[in-house]
Design a protein around this motif. Structure first.
Motif, PDB file in Angstrom:
ATOM      1  N   GLU A 170      26.434  39.101 -50.445  1.00 41.81           N
ATOM      2  CA  GLU A 170      25.610  39.869 -49.518  1.00 41.81           C
ATOM      3  C   GLU A 170      26.499  40.749 -48.638  1.00 41.81           C
ATOM      4  OE1 GLU A 170      22.175  40.046 -49.247  1.00 41.81           O
ATOM      5  OE2 GLU A 170      22.385  39.013 -51.184  1.00 41.81           O
ATOM      6  N   PRO A 171      26.032  41.936 -48.247  1.00 42.22           N
ATOM      7  CA  PRO A 171      26.878  42.828 -47.440  1.00 42.22           C
ATOM      8  C   PRO A 171      27.072  42.324 -46.019  1.00 42.22           C
ATOM      9  CG  PRO A 171      24.677  43.747 -47.676  1.00 42.22           C
ATOM     10  CD  PRO A 171      24.725  42.538 -48.564  1.00 42.22           C
ATOM     11  N   VAL A 172      28.179  42.749 -45.427  1.00 42.06           N
ATOM     12  CA  VAL A 172      28.422  42.547 -43.994  1.00 42.06           C
ATOM     13  C   VAL A 172      27.779  43.726 -43.271  1.00 42.06           C
ATOM     14  CG1 VAL A 172      30.166  42.323 -42.191  1.00 42.06           C
ATOM     15  CG2 VAL A 172      30.594  41.364 -44.475  1.00 42.06           C
ATOM     16  N   GLU A 173      26.814  43.479 -42.427  1.00 39.23           N
ATOM     17  CA  GLU A 173      26.067  44.550 -41.776  1.00 39.23           C
ATOM     18  C   GLU A 173      26.674  44.902 -40.417  1.00 39.23           C
ATOM     19  OE1 GLU A 173      23.691  46.160 -43.178  1.00 39.23           O
ATOM     20  OE2 GLU A 173      22.996  44.851 -44.799  1.00 39.23           O
ATOM     21  N   GLY A 174      26.342  46.117 -39.964  1.00 42.42           N
ATOM     22  CA  GLY A 174      26.683  46.522 -38.602  1.00 42.42           C
ATOM     23  C   GLY A 174      28.136  46.856 -38.381  1.00 42.42           C
ATOM     24  N   VAL A 175      28.781  47.510 -39.365  1.00 43.96           N
ATOM     25  CA  VAL A 175      30.175  47.912 -39.188  1.00 43.96           C
ATOM     26  C   VAL A 175      30.255  49.428 -39.096  1.00 43.96           C
ATOM     27  CG1 VAL A 175      31.181  45.900 -40.294  1.00 43.96           C
ATOM     28  CG2 VAL A 175      30.510  47.842 -41.691  1.00 43.96           C
ATOM     29  N   ARG A 176      31.336  49.910 -38.512  1.00 45.75           N
ATOM     30  CA  ARG A 176      31.525  51.352 -38.292  1.00 45.75           C
ATOM     31  C   ARG A 176      32.973  51.702 -38.615  1.00 45.75           C
ATOM     32  NH1 ARG A 176      28.848  54.939 -34.409  1.00 45.75           N
ATOM     33  NH2 ARG A 176      30.089  56.830 -34.124  1.00 45.75           N
ATOM     34  N   TYR A 177      33.175  52.433 -39.713  1.00 48.06           N
ATOM     35  CA  TYR A 177      34.522  52.812 -40.140  1.00 48.06           C
ATOM     36  C   TYR A 177      35.492  51.645 -40.002  1.00 48.06           C
ATOM     37  CZ  TYR A 177      32.802  57.598 -40.172  1.00 48.06           C
ATOM     38  OH  TYR A 177      32.099  58.738 -40.439  1.00 48.06           O
ATOM     39  N   SER A 178      35.127  50.531 -40.631  1.00 48.21           N
ATOM     40  CA  SER A 178      35.939  49.332 -40.500  1.00 48.21           C
ATOM     41  C   SER A 178      37.193  49.422 -41.354  1.00 48.21           C
ATOM     42  CB  SER A 178      35.127  48.106 -40.916  1.00 48.21           C
ATOM     43  OG  SER A 178      35.932  46.952 -40.928  1.00 48.21           O
ATOM     44  N   ASN A 179      38.346  49.132 -40.758  1.00 50.03           N
ATOM     45  CA  ASN A 179      39.535  48.897 -41.561  1.00 50.03           C
ATOM     46  C   ASN A 179      39.337  47.605 -42.352  1.00 50.03           C
ATOM     47  OD1 ASN A 179      41.101  49.755 -38.556  1.00 50.03           O
ATOM     48  ND2 ASN A 179      40.997  51.122 -40.306  1.00 50.03           N
ATOM     49  N   VAL A 180      39.890  47.548 -43.546  1.00 51.33           N
ATOM     50  CA  VAL A 180      39.864  46.334 -44.363  1.00 51.33           C
ATOM     51  C   VAL A 180      41.285  46.030 -44.796  1.00 51.33           C
ATOM     52  CG1 VAL A 180      39.154  45.354 -46.570  1.00 51.33           C
ATOM     53  CG2 VAL A 180      37.492  46.579 -45.165  1.00 51.33           C
ATOM     54  N   ALA A 181      41.740  44.797 -44.534  1.00 51.98           N
ATOM     55  CA  ALA A 181      43.085  44.356 -44.903  1.00 51.98           C
ATOM     56  C   ALA A 181      42.952  43.115 -45.781  1.00 51.98           C
ATOM     57  CB  ALA A 181      43.915  44.058 -43.653  1.00 51.98           C
ATOM     58  N   TRP A 182      43.043  43.306 -47.101  1.00 50.82           N
ATOM     59  CA  TRP A 182      42.969  42.181 -48.036  1.00 50.82           C
ATOM     60  C   TRP A 182      44.238  41.344 -47.930  1.00 50.82           C
ATOM     61  CZ3 TRP A 182      38.895  41.053 -51.361  1.00 50.82           C
ATOM     62  CH2 TRP A 182      37.923  42.039 -51.548  1.00 50.82           C
ATOM     63  N   ILE A 183      44.081  40.010 -47.847  1.00 51.32           N
ATOM     64  CA  ILE A 183      45.250  39.122 -47.856  1.00 51.32           C
ATOM     65  C   ILE A 183      45.310  38.301 -49.136  1.00 51.32           C
ATOM     66  CG2 ILE A 183      45.503  38.997 -45.366  1.00 51.32           C
ATOM     67  CD1 ILE A 183      43.990  36.320 -45.453  1.00 51.32           C
ATOM     68  N   SER A 184      44.248  38.371 -49.937  1.00 49.45           N
ATOM     69  CA  SER A 184      44.186  37.716 -51.242  1.00 49.45           C
ATOM     70  C   SER A 184      43.010  38.334 -51.977  1.00 49.45           C
ATOM     71  CB  SER A 184      43.997  36.198 -51.091  1.00 49.45           C
ATOM     72  OG  SER A 184      42.663  35.907 -50.683  1.00 49.45           O
ATOM     73  N   PRO A 185      42.848  38.041 -53.279  1.00 49.73           N
ATOM     74  CA  PRO A 185      41.684  38.594 -53.979  1.00 49.73           C
ATOM     75  C   PRO A 185      40.341  38.111 -53.435  1.00 49.73           C
ATOM     76  CG  PRO A 185      43.365  37.916 -55.557  1.00 49.73           C
ATOM     77  CD  PRO A 185      43.798  37.400 -54.220  1.00 49.73           C
ATOM     78  N   GLY A 186      40.368  37.086 -52.589  1.00 46.01           N
ATOM     79  CA  GLY A 186      39.103  36.539 -52.103  1.00 46.01           C
ATOM     80  C   GLY A 186      38.955  36.532 -50.602  1.00 46.01           C
TER      81      GLY A 186
END
Length: 725
Positions: A170-186
């Motif tokens: 399910e999507p994460v709602e209510g974000v605005r130009y969020s940076n995303v920093a993956w630390i693992s595939p999950g």
């Protein structure tokens, strides 16, 4: 501020209205159009319907409307890419095919075919959904995709499978130009910046198809007007930033996510151990990790135009920094990338002077100049980043050349196009010259003037063979942002149609460094207005144009500036284009993202700030002075605008209409729904640009025999670091 009282004001929409009058620091401040702050009230809807009829009737009479739209459409008809990111065995980028409205995320297997991972147009055939940001996972099997709809810039963050293009949870709602920093595939970190319920900050999210894993707040924002950011440097260092409003100050913390390191046994993703890089100082820095393991920082610490410092990330505080590349007193350091190898690290630096970028390579140990990198022309370098393989990629554009992706190999003297074989179409020949004008306090303000080949006026004052031409004078003058001369199909279409285009590098912008910004910020903001007036006067004196053939143009903070200049000097120009402007500076803090901009404009709560605000607030100047013999004005407003609330252009248009006598030059509002301040469908962008410049052409007398196009394209994913108007 005392409670408002009311009096009756004359208005025809509707016939009888209560005029709110606030008392601020003992001064009565009338606000007869406060009712237009309600965007969906019956009165506002009825008023907007009348304005839409007014605009449609006026636009029908503009001779160049169709020709400019066709020219702009031809100029953007090209495939546009963003720089590639390697994750696992795949390369990821966005591509906007010629004729499409939105870029799509594509993945390319090593030696394989291109695969579309996410296409906003397929996701939402109405075209109202935009791709705001995206980031692939380390193994290249998933992509975090953020979209928003209707121009609100607030949306959902979805995790998609690259193989299927379908969401895995399910999507994460209510974000605005969020940076995303993956630390693992999950698992990844992301940010929330809009919520007022204590959720603003950096969060850890574990991908869970069942939704069983709750997100964990790992660092809350320290204040209500800060913008959080998060990045992963290498595979080990987690970096968190907080930008303070838009005042070019940030705080930075770093955490070591490697538990095997000595003294770091307690490191866990949900409980990072933070170390302060800098906090609580009037400093702005952007860090990157070098191939040698050192932390390199582009910083304003003791350098208004920025310099490069280095430190060990285990001892990141400013006391441990050493200077690597000194500040250049004549150019601003806009971007850098740490490249090369652990044994031979290098720094690539992109510096800008009056809108033109220069790219150089330096030794990371002592900052010595190694080489100057050849660029395709005199233009703008953006998105300069390491490619993870010793080289870098970047975007390049100039006024007549579409944005293109370039790859710079390790030690190379010049970049090559990407994808292989991509070549921009031959550009139009656009000439540029810079003049300087004297502002009211004696400050010399640069003005850049563009024209096409064959227009002799770029070489000096007008002569009989180089008569004044219709000229658009653009300015922004806010938030320390320099004017960079990238590609604009709109500007090029205007030049090819026979007009001239000028940019005033006014104080308040960052064209001449941080000090230049501060000299036009807060209580100094009236200087920005004075600089623009001086630029307009200089263009007329040089014979570039006449007053009647001059059009001021600006958007957002620039829209405020051009409206304020026209309010101060109604005889300065023949027309004004103000796109999504600020206009009511008594109440800007109560609308849109206004509360975040008090470092730039001041606050009505402070008596001295308020006096400065009211000295140039366009809405109040028109209410006070009237609008007789003022230039023609085109305002644009976007119903979904969550930055500069559309109440600003609505109220400004109402004030102009109320004050004007019958038969005077028009005050028009072009109003759109389902769009906002940020990215939009290309079709809608073309329509807006063509309408604005057809208005300018009609009001300044631009009537060439033909409009032709000889270059192409702009675009790409919009990833703003700050939310400025």
């Amino acid at each position: 501020m005392a409670a408002p009282h009311h009096g009756i004001t004359r208005d025809d929409d509707p016939a009888e209205l209560l005029c709110v009058v606030d008392t601020v620091h003992g001064m009565p401040v009338a606000d007869p159009y406060r009712w237009l702050e309600e965007p969906d009230s019956p009165a506002t809807r009825d008023w907007l319907a009348r304005r839409e009829d007014d605009f449609a009737a006026a636009a029908e009479s503009w001779p160049l409307r169709a020709a400019l739209a066709e020219s702009i459409r031809d100029l953007v008809a090209t495939d546009l890419w963003t720089p590639p990111l390697r994750r696992g065995a795949r390369l990821f980028a966005t591509r906007r095919p010629a004729g499409d409205d939105h870029p799509a995320i594509v993945a390319v297997e090593d030696g394989g075919a291109e695969q579309v991972v996410f296409d906003p147009q397929t996701f939402d055939p109405t075209g109202a959904t935009t791709l705001d940001s995206w980031e692939p996972s380390p193994d290249g099997r998933r992509v975090a995709v953020q979209t928003s709809t209707g121009g609100t810039e607030r949306g959902a963050l979805r995790v998609l499978s690259v193989e299927t293009g379908l969401p895995v949870e399910e999507p994460v709602e209510g974000v605005r130009y969020s940076n995303v920093a993956w630390i693992s595939p999950g698992a990844f970190y992301y940010v929330r910046r809009d919520d007022g319920d204590g959720r603003r900050g950096v969060w850890l999210h574990r991908v869970s198809p069942t939704g069983a894993e709750a997100d964990i707040l790992v660092r809350a924002c320290t204040g209500p007007r800060t913008v959080p950011g998060v990045r992963l440097l290498g595979e080990r260092w987690l970096l968190v930033t907080e930008s303070h409003g838009t005042g070019h100050r940030n705080d930075i913390w770093i955490a070591d996510l490697a538990p095997a390191e000595p003294g770091n046994a307690d490191a866990r993703p949900e409980r990072p151990q933070w170390r302060t890089v800098h906090a609580g100082e009037e400093v702005e820095s952007h860090p990157d990790l070098g191939p040698d393991g050192l932390l390199y920082l582009r910083t304003t610490l003791d350098a208004a135009r920025r310099r490069i410092c280095a430190t060990d990330p285990r001892t990141p505080g400013t006391a441990h920094w050493r200077e690597v590349v000194a500040e250049d007193p004549h150019a601003t350091l806009d971007g850098f990338a740490a490249v090369g190898t652990a044994r031979r690290p290098e720094l690539l630096l992109a510096r800008t002077r009056l809108g033109i970028s220069r790219l150089t390579a330096h030794g990371a140990d002592d900052g010595r100049l190694l080489r100057r990198v050849e660029l395709p022309g005199e233009g703008m370098v953006t998105r300069l980043e390491s490619d993870g393989e010793g080289g870098a990629h970047l975007c390049y554009a100039d006024v007549a050349t579409q944005q293109c992706v370039l790859v710079l190999g390790p030690g190379a003297a010049g970049p090559r196009p990407w994808p292989e074989g991509a070549q921009p179409q031959p550009p139009a020949v656009v000439r540029r010259r810079t003049m300087r004008c004297r502002s009211a306090d004696g400050t010399q303000v640069p003005v850049t003037i563009f024209s096409v080949a064959g227009d002799e006026a770029e070489d000096g004052p007008a002569t009989a063979s180089a008569a004044p031409r219709p000229t658009i004078l653009h300015a922004y003058g806010g938030f320390g942002r320099p004017r960079q001369f990238g590609f604009s199909a709109t500007v090029l279409a205007w030049l090819l149609a026979g007009g001239r285009y000028a940019v005033a590098h006014v104080r308040g912008g960052g064209d001449l460094g941080r000090d230049w910004h501060l000299r036009g910020a807060r209580r100094n903001k009236p200087r920005s207005v004075e600089d623009l007036v001086a630029a307009g006067e200089a263009l007329v004196a040089e014979g570039v144009c006449t007053r009647r053939r001059l059009c001021l143009s600006g958007g957002s903070a620039g829209g405020l500036l051009v409206l304020a200049a026209a309010a101060r000097r109604p005889d300065l120009c023949g027309a004004v284009i103000a796109s999504a402007p600020l206009a009511d500076m008594a109440r800007f803090e109560r609308m849109g993202l206004g509360p975040m901009w008090t470092r730039e404009f001041g606050t009505a709560a402070d008596p001295q700030d308020f006096a400065a605000l009211m000295s140039y607030s366009p809405y109040h100047r028109v209410l006070q002075d009237g609008a007789a013999n003022r230039p023609a004005v085109l305002l644009t407003g976007f119903h979904g605008d969550t930055r500069t609330d559309a109440a600003h252009p609505r109220k400004m248009c109402a004030a102009l209409l109320h004050a004007r006598a019958a038969g005077e030059r028009p005050a028009l509002l072009r109003y759109e729904r389902d769009v906002g301040h940020g990215p939009r469908a290309v079709t809608k962008a073309i329509e807006l640009a063509a309408d604005a410049h057809a208005f300018a052409a009609a009001e300044t007398g631009l009537a060439p025999p033909a409009v032709s196009a000889t270059a192409s394209g702009d675009g790409g994913v919009h990833r703003p670091g700050r939310e400025e108007p």
